[in-house]
Design a protein around this motif. Structure first.
Motif, PDB file in Angstrom:
ATOM      1  N   LYS A  74      15.728  -3.451 -15.387  1.00 48.64           N
ATOM      2  CA  LYS A  74      16.572  -2.341 -15.096  1.00 48.64           C
ATOM      3  C   LYS A  74      17.577  -2.191 -15.735  1.00 48.64           C
ATOM      4  O   LYS A  74      18.058  -1.200 -16.592  1.00 48.64           O
ATOM      5  CB  LYS A  74      16.619  -1.819 -13.645  1.00 48.64           C
ATOM      6  CG  LYS A  74      17.355  -0.526 -13.290  1.00 48.64           C
ATOM      7  CD  LYS A  74      17.481  -0.068 -12.110  1.00 48.64           C
ATOM      8  CE  LYS A  74      17.871   1.489 -11.988  1.00 48.64           C
ATOM      9  NZ  LYS A  74      18.103   1.615 -10.387  1.00 48.64           N
ATOM     10  N   SER A  75      18.458  -3.066 -15.795  1.00 50.92           N
ATOM     11  CA  SER A  75      19.724  -3.387 -16.551  1.00 50.92           C
ATOM     12  C   SER A  75      19.543  -3.627 -18.083  1.00 50.92           C
ATOM     13  O   SER A  75      20.442  -3.104 -18.838  1.00 50.92           O
ATOM     14  CB  SER A  75      20.394  -4.626 -16.065  1.00 50.92           C
ATOM     15  OG  SER A  75      19.944  -5.733 -16.426  1.00 50.92           O
ATOM     16  N   ARG A  76      18.362  -3.917 -18.524  1.00 47.67           N
ATOM     17  CA  ARG A  76      18.309  -4.010 -19.948  1.00 47.67           C
ATOM     18  C   ARG A  76      17.688  -2.757 -20.452  1.00 47.67           C
ATOM     19  O   ARG A  76      17.899  -2.601 -21.765  1.00 47.67           O
ATOM     20  CB  ARG A  76      17.125  -5.013 -20.169  1.00 47.67           C
ATOM     21  CG  ARG A  76      17.433  -6.455 -20.065  1.00 47.67           C
ATOM     22  CD  ARG A  76      16.383  -7.223 -20.830  1.00 47.67           C
ATOM     23  NE  ARG A  76      14.947  -6.852 -20.502  1.00 47.67           N
ATOM     24  CZ  ARG A  76      14.310  -7.904 -19.587  1.00 47.67           C
ATOM     25  NH1 ARG A  76      15.017  -8.781 -18.849  1.00 47.67           N
ATOM     26  NH2 ARG A  76      13.134  -7.290 -19.136  1.00 47.67           N
ATOM     27  N   ARG A  77      17.293  -1.740 -19.804  1.00 45.69           N
ATOM     28  CA  ARG A  77      16.782  -0.705 -20.442  1.00 45.69           C
ATOM     29  C   ARG A  77      17.712   0.632 -19.888  1.00 45.69           C
ATOM     30  O   ARG A  77      17.951   0.872 -18.810  1.00 45.69           O
ATOM     31  CB  ARG A  77      15.435  -0.332 -19.892  1.00 45.69           C
ATOM     32  CG  ARG A  77      14.524  -1.324 -20.034  1.00 45.69           C
ATOM     33  CD  ARG A  77      13.203  -1.330 -19.246  1.00 45.69           C
ATOM     34  NE  ARG A  77      12.394  -0.282 -20.451  1.00 45.69           N
ATOM     35  CZ  ARG A  77      11.524  -0.647 -21.215  1.00 45.69           C
ATOM     36  NH1 ARG A  77      11.400  -1.745 -21.589  1.00 45.69           N
ATOM     37  NH2 ARG A  77      10.715   0.335 -21.818  1.00 45.69           N
ATOM     38  N   GLU A  78      17.946   1.515 -20.893  1.00 45.35           N
ATOM     39  CA  GLU A  78      18.822   2.853 -20.530  1.00 45.35           C
ATOM     40  C   GLU A  78      17.630   3.888 -19.817  1.00 45.35           C
ATOM     41  O   GLU A  78      18.258   4.741 -19.165  1.00 45.35           O
ATOM     42  CB  GLU A  78      19.268   3.437 -21.614  1.00 45.35           C
ATOM     43  CG  GLU A  78      20.559   2.483 -22.343  1.00 45.35           C
ATOM     44  CD  GLU A  78      21.181   2.951 -23.346  1.00 45.35           C
ATOM     45  OE1 GLU A  78      20.850   3.864 -23.716  1.00 45.35           O
ATOM     46  OE2 GLU A  78      22.052   2.196 -23.860  1.00 45.35           O
TER      47      GLU A  78
END
Length: 289
Positions: A74-78
């Motif tokens: 989740k943190s890697r993807r906007e």
């Protein structure tokens, strides 16, 4: 249990369950295998003296590994988490772990719904509703109180049920449109075909379908309607990765799959897939007539 063989013996007993837990949490067979491998490494590092309750210990560890992977994803993807398309388990292997996933599969539609949950919600829901873990154990995994873990699962359950109800309604609508297209094509009813096709509908065929006699691309409702008029006699409705489409399987051998994109009440795109390698990677469920 021999000290040298104890990790392998534990995984022989618990490996299928671990893979099933990880697959439901992550929605990807490859990611699930990575999570199981990381759990194996942690088990080896813990040693036989560090594992009092093997089943509970392994479930806790793999759940934490999956939670970390979901949070990192989740943190890697906007974009939202549901932008990641789940992978249905379609490959047959001589491996009992994979056989379990095949025998007790989770549909792509449910995996998409789970992908919309926050990581802690997904973990709580999967562990409690699918694997019957108590909330005090789940609480330790997600770093919340047992009551907070219960609320996470309850919130996730409401979202899953609501999404599944909406999915059922949408699928019924898709089925009606595809059935109308199929009936009009078989009857050669040009006007009825135009009624279910978007004016800017696009048809595309892969190279294998083209070699079978199809055109590589066709644009516009009239041209697509002419192509399908009095055809599709042997086609049947099917779920293609959760959406309604058509298949042609003479003699029980799948030859062509028609993947359809529906916008509003009309078909906006038709893709003919005949490449055997691509067909083998697509999740299919035949629908009743």
């Amino acid at each position: 249990m021999g000290e040298k063989n104890w990790p392998a013996e534990l995984f022989e007993t618990h490996g299928s369950r671990l893979l099933a837990v990880a697959y439901r949490m992550l929605g990807s067979a490859g990611d699930a295998e990575d999570a199981v491998q990381e759990t194996w490494l942690r088990l080896n590092r813990a040693g036989p003296g560090g594992v009092e309750n093997p089943g509970g210990w392994l479930t806790t560890v793999i759940a934490r590994v999956c939670l970390d992977m979901l949070r990192a994803r989740k943190s890697r993807r906007e974009e939202p988490m549901d932008a990641r398309v789940p992978e249905p388990v379609t490959e047959r292997r001589d491996d009992p772990d994979h056989d379990l996933l095949l025998a007790d599969s989770v549909g792509v539609a449910l995996l998409v719904v789970l992908g919309r949950l926050a990581p802690a919600e997904r973990v709580a829901f999967v562990l409690h509703d699918m694997f019957d873990l108590p909330f005090d154990q789940i609480a330790a995994i997600v770093g919340r109180s047992p009551e907070a873990a219960r609320q996470l699962a309850s919130r996730a359950r409401r979202r899953v049920r609501g999404a599944q109800a909406a999915e059922d309604v949408d699928r019924a609508r898709q089925r009606a449109i595809v059935d109308a297209f199929l009936a009009a094509a078989r009857a050669g009813d040009f006007a009825a075909l135009l009624a279910v096709l978007d004016p800017d509908v696009a048809f595309r065929a892969d190279p294998v379908a083209v070699r079978m006699g199809g055109a590589p691309e066709i644009h516009g409702a009239e041209a697509v309607a002419k192509t399908f008029k009095r055809r599709a006699q042997g086609a049947r409705p099917i779920l293609v990765d959760g959406a309604v489409g058509l298949l042609v399987a003479p003699g029980g051998w799948l030859r062509v799959l028609l993947r359809m994109t529906i916008r509003g009440d009309r078909i906006a795109r038709i893709e003919a897939i005949a490449d055997p390698e691509r067909l083998g990677r697509i999740g299919l469920t035949v629908l009743g007539d």
